[in-house]
Scaffold this motif. Structure first.
Motif, PDB file in Angstrom:
ATOM      1  N   ARG A 144       3.927   8.209   0.292  1.00 57.42           N
ATOM      2  CA  ARG A 144       3.551   7.135   1.211  1.00 57.42           C
ATOM      3  C   ARG A 144       4.693   6.132   1.338  1.00 57.42           C
ATOM      4  O   ARG A 144       5.100   5.503   0.369  1.00 57.42           O
ATOM      5  CB  ARG A 144       2.279   6.425   0.737  1.00 57.42           C
ATOM      6  N   ASN A 145       5.175   5.975   2.565  1.00 60.02           N
ATOM      7  CA  ASN A 145       6.310   5.098   2.857  1.00 60.02           C
ATOM      8  C   ASN A 145       5.892   3.973   3.809  1.00 60.02           C
ATOM      9  O   ASN A 145       6.690   3.508   4.632  1.00 60.02           O
ATOM     10  CB  ASN A 145       7.461   5.933   3.464  1.00 60.02           C
ATOM     11  N   THR A 146       4.640   3.544   3.708  1.00 62.34           N
ATOM     12  CA  THR A 146       4.066   2.563   4.630  1.00 62.34           C
ATOM     13  C   THR A 146       4.919   1.291   4.710  1.00 62.34           C
ATOM     14  O   THR A 146       5.371   0.763   3.685  1.00 62.34           O
ATOM     15  CB  THR A 146       2.643   2.179   4.181  1.00 62.34           C
ATOM     16  N   SER A 178       0.823  -1.207   0.000  1.00 65.57           N
ATOM     17  CA  SER A 178       0.000   0.000   0.000  1.00 65.57           C
ATOM     18  C   SER A 178       0.865   1.269   0.000  1.00 65.57           C
ATOM     19  O   SER A 178       0.337   2.376   0.089  1.00 65.57           O
ATOM     20  CB  SER A 178      -0.929   0.008   1.225  1.00 65.57           C
ATOM     21  N   SER A 179       2.177   1.110  -0.109  1.00 63.51           N
ATOM     22  CA  SER A 179       3.075   2.265  -0.122  1.00 63.51           C
ATOM     23  C   SER A 179       3.139   2.899  -1.507  1.00 63.51           C
ATOM     24  O   SER A 179       2.780   2.279  -2.519  1.00 63.51           O
ATOM     25  CB  SER A 179       4.492   1.843   0.297  1.00 63.51           C
ATOM     26  N   GLY A 180       3.634   4.124  -1.545  1.00 65.68           N
ATOM     27  CA  GLY A 180       3.835   4.787  -2.822  1.00 65.68           C
ATOM     28  C   GLY A 180       4.904   4.108  -3.658  1.00 65.68           C
ATOM     29  O   GLY A 180       4.848   4.135  -4.888  1.00 65.68           O
ATOM     30  N   TRP A 181       5.886   3.497  -2.980  1.00 65.23           N
ATOM     31  CA  TRP A 181       6.927   2.774  -3.713  1.00 65.23           C
ATOM     32  C   TRP A 181       6.314   1.678  -4.579  1.00 65.23           C
ATOM     33  O   TRP A 181       6.712   1.500  -5.739  1.00 65.23           O
ATOM     34  CB  TRP A 181       7.921   2.145  -2.738  1.00 65.23           C
ATOM     35  N   ALA A 182       5.378   0.917  -4.009  1.00 66.42           N
ATOM     36  CA  ALA A 182       4.766  -0.190  -4.760  1.00 66.42           C
ATOM     37  C   ALA A 182       4.076   0.334  -6.014  1.00 66.42           C
ATOM     38  O   ALA A 182       4.198  -0.246  -7.096  1.00 66.42           O
ATOM     39  CB  ALA A 182       3.777  -0.937  -3.864  1.00 66.42           C
ATOM     40  N   SER A 183       3.337   1.432  -5.877  1.00 64.35           N
ATOM     41  CA  SER A 183       2.665   2.013  -7.043  1.00 64.35           C
ATOM     42  C   SER A 183       3.677   2.533  -8.057  1.00 64.35           C
ATOM     43  O   SER A 183       3.508   2.364  -9.270  1.00 64.35           O
ATOM     44  CB  SER A 183       1.740   3.154  -6.605  1.00 64.35           C
ATOM     45  N   LEU A 184       4.735   3.172  -7.556  1.00 65.26           N
ATOM     46  CA  LEU A 184       5.754   3.722  -8.443  1.00 65.26           C
ATOM     47  C   LEU A 184       6.400   2.611  -9.266  1.00 65.26           C
ATOM     48  O   LEU A 184       6.566   2.738 -10.481  1.00 65.26           O
ATOM     49  CB  LEU A 184       6.813   4.452  -7.613  1.00 65.26           C
ATOM     50  N   TRP A 185       6.729   1.508  -8.615  1.00 65.06           N
ATOM     51  CA  TRP A 185       7.414   0.422  -9.316  1.00 65.06           C
ATOM     52  C   TRP A 185       6.496  -0.327 -10.271  1.00 65.06           C
ATOM     53  O   TRP A 185       6.918  -0.751 -11.340  1.00 65.06           O
ATOM     54  CB  TRP A 185       7.994  -0.564  -8.306  1.00 65.06           C
ATOM     55  N   LYS A 186       5.249  -0.505  -9.866  1.00 66.72           N
ATOM     56  CA  LYS A 186       4.354  -1.333 -10.678  1.00 66.72           C
ATOM     57  C   LYS A 186       3.681  -0.538 -11.803  1.00 66.72           C
ATOM     58  O   LYS A 186       3.594  -0.997 -12.937  1.00 66.72           O
ATOM     59  CB  LYS A 186       3.289  -1.973  -9.783  1.00 66.72           C
ATOM     60  N   LYS A 187       3.191   0.644 -11.479  1.00 65.11           N
ATOM     61  CA  LYS A 187       2.408   1.405 -12.444  1.00 65.11           C
ATOM     62  C   LYS A 187       3.241   2.427 -13.207  1.00 65.11           C
ATOM     63  O   LYS A 187       2.940   2.750 -14.356  1.00 65.11           O
ATOM     64  CB  LYS A 187       1.247   2.107 -11.729  1.00 65.11           C
ATOM     65  N   TYR A 188       4.291   2.937 -12.561  1.00 65.38           N
ATOM     66  CA  TYR A 188       5.064   4.020 -13.169  1.00 65.38           C
ATOM     67  C   TYR A 188       6.540   3.648 -13.350  1.00 65.38           C
ATOM     68  O   TYR A 188       7.416   4.512 -13.322  1.00 65.38           O
ATOM     69  CB  TYR A 188       4.952   5.284 -12.302  1.00 65.38           C
ATOM     70  N   ARG A 189       6.799   2.363 -13.555  1.00 60.82           N
ATOM     71  CA  ARG A 189       8.192   1.925 -13.695  1.00 60.82           C
ATOM     72  C   ARG A 189       8.878   2.625 -14.867  1.00 60.82           C
ATOM     73  O   ARG A 189      10.088   2.862 -14.836  1.00 60.82           O
ATOM     74  CB  ARG A 189       8.244   0.408 -13.860  1.00 60.82           C
ATOM     75  N   HIS A 190       8.108   2.958 -15.900  1.00 63.65           N
ATOM     76  CA  HIS A 190       8.699   3.628 -17.062  1.00 63.65           C
ATOM     77  C   HIS A 190       9.215   5.017 -16.718  1.00 63.65           C
ATOM     78  O   HIS A 190       9.941   5.630 -17.513  1.00 63.65           O
ATOM     79  CB  HIS A 190       7.652   3.742 -18.183  1.00 63.65           C
ATOM     80  N   GLU A 192      -1.830   7.597  -6.094  1.00 61.93           N
ATOM     81  CA  GLU A 192      -1.370   6.274  -5.676  1.00 61.93           C
ATOM     82  C   GLU A 192      -0.031   6.340  -4.940  1.00 61.93           C
ATOM     83  O   GLU A 192       0.326   5.416  -4.200  1.00 61.93           O
ATOM     84  CB  GLU A 192      -1.199   5.342  -6.884  1.00 61.93           C
ATOM     85  N   CYS A 193       0.689   7.446  -5.151  1.00 65.51           N
ATOM     86  CA  CYS A 193       2.031   7.566  -4.585  1.00 65.51           C
ATOM     87  C   CYS A 193       2.104   8.524  -3.406  1.00 65.51           C
ATOM     88  O   CYS A 193       2.842   8.278  -2.449  1.00 65.51           O
ATOM     89  CB  CYS A 193       3.016   8.020  -5.658  1.00 65.51           C
ATOM     90  N   SER A 194       1.362   9.608  -3.472  1.00 64.11           N
ATOM     91  CA  SER A 194       1.514  10.639  -2.447  1.00 64.11           C
ATOM     92  C   SER A 194       0.208  11.369  -2.206  1.00 64.11           C
ATOM     93  O   SER A 194      -0.781  11.194  -2.926  1.00 64.11           O
ATOM     94  CB  SER A 194       2.608  11.625  -2.869  1.00 64.11           C
ATOM     95  N   SER A 195       0.240  12.200  -1.174  1.00 61.11           N
ATOM     96  CA  SER A 195      -0.915  13.042  -0.853  1.00 61.11           C
ATOM     97  C   SER A 195      -0.398  14.424  -0.472  1.00 61.11           C
ATOM     98  O   SER A 195       0.792  14.603  -0.210  1.00 61.11           O
ATOM     99  CB  SER A 195      -1.718  12.438   0.298  1.00 61.11           C
TER     100      SER A 195
END
Length: 334
Positions: free
Chosen positions: A324-326, A218-230, A312-315
């Motif tokens: 988000r660094n959960t 649920s962290s921003g890292w997960a979204s960054l790597w999965k959805k925004y890896r490009h 998905e990454c931040s607020s």
């Protein structure tokens, strides 16, 4: 070679290091960008992208810690859950054996040792540490020297990677057992995550526990790597690991575990302020790249900054951008 206006661009090979890496490969990259001035008088060189050195990593990591609540998040876990976890260790033994894998500079290690002391007053604690970064080992030793409240605790440092330690143990044929092993934010650094977990789990004594702290899905890292890896420099995808990847390994091993989630935030507002040195340092940490803002192609910089602002990454809070660094704390039974 492609010609775009007055700029000749050679393909650049970049390597991303995920945060907390202590092992660094060759920093020789394939090319640099050659740029023609407007008057076409001469070509000048823009430095190519390269990985952080060990010293640069330490500086960038400190910037991350200074602007995040990661350690406060771990403190909450220590306060709410660790006393009960520690109370079940040792099984009445006079010595409790502890192993820290990738312990860094030792702040979190010593907090957990103090909780263990409180749960088992008078019991001797044999604490071993695996940490490859010599700067971190030196800082850890200094921290111990300045701590008068660590009676009945011994310290042994192994300046090795986890793989080197594993190979050393197997070569010696000796397999010391530990009551408590912790792997805090370090599995991003290993090449074979399933076998690393399997090996250290095999190092647990009866009734022992393995603590793995890793970024949550649920962290921003997960979204960054999965959805925004490009939006990131190209990298070995094996270094992208979150809690679901760890629990998948544990399920295949057939071991029991419990998982706790604690929220943490990283204020990345300065990453969007042109010329801000703190923001530049944090972007270096985010990408594992030295002077990312100064050496990355403009399109890549823009895509990454846009991705970091996605919900998905931040607020946003009080005008600040909070990434988000959960964290997930996974407690594995022996």
């Amino acid at each position: 070679m492609q010609l775009q206006g007055s700029v000749q661009v050679l393909q650049i090979t970049e390597v991303l290091y995920f945060p907390y890496r202590n092992r660094f490969p060759s920093m020789n990259f394939e090319a640099e960008i050659l740029t023609a001035p407007h008057d076409n008088s001469e070509l000048y060189v823009i430095p190519s992208m390269r990985s952080l050195t060990a010293e640069e990593y330490v500086e960038a990591f400190k910037s991350f810690l200074d602007h995040s609540t990661e350690h406060q998040c771990m403190d909450e876990f220590n306060k709410e859950e660790m006393p009960n976890i520690m109370a079940g260790l040792g099984n009445g033994k006079s010595t409790i054996n502890v192993l820290g894998v990738g312990s860094g500079t030792g702040e979190q290690d010593l907090k957990m040792i103090r909780i263990l002391q409180a749960a088992h007053p008078g019991v001797f604690i044999d604490n071993e540490i695996i940490e490859p970064n010599p700067q971190h080992v030196a800082a850890y030793k200094e921290l111990v020297n300045q701590a008068p409240d660590l009676q009945n605790v011994s310290f042994i440092w192994h300046q090795l990677t986890s793989l080197e330690y594993e190979q050393q143990v197997k070569e010696k044929g000796a397999h010391k057992k530990f009551d408590f092993i912790h792997m805090i934010q370090m599995l991003y650094r290993v090449e074979d995550i399933p076998n690393t977990i399997k090996f250290f789990h095999s190092c647990l004594d009866h009734h022992g526990k393995l603590l793995i702290i890793i970024l949550s899905d649920s962290s921003g890292w997960a979204s960054l790597w999965k959805k925004y890896r490009h939006c990131l420099p190209s990298t070995d995808s094996g270094h992208y690991i979150t809690s679901n990847g760890i629990t998948d390994v544990l399920k295949r091993l057939g071991v029991e575990y419990r998982i706790y989630e604690f929220p943490s935030g990283w204020d990345i507002t300065e990453c969007f302020i042109e010329g801000d040195p703190v923001g530049a340092c944090m972007m270096d940490f985010m990408t594992g790249t030295k002077n990312f803002l100064g050496t990355a192609p403009p399109g890549l910089r823009q895509r990454l900054q846009e991705a970091l602002c996605q919900p998905e990454c931040s607020s946003k809070k009080d005008g600040r951008i909070i990434f988000r660094n959960t964290l997930s704390m996974i407690v594995v039974e022996s």
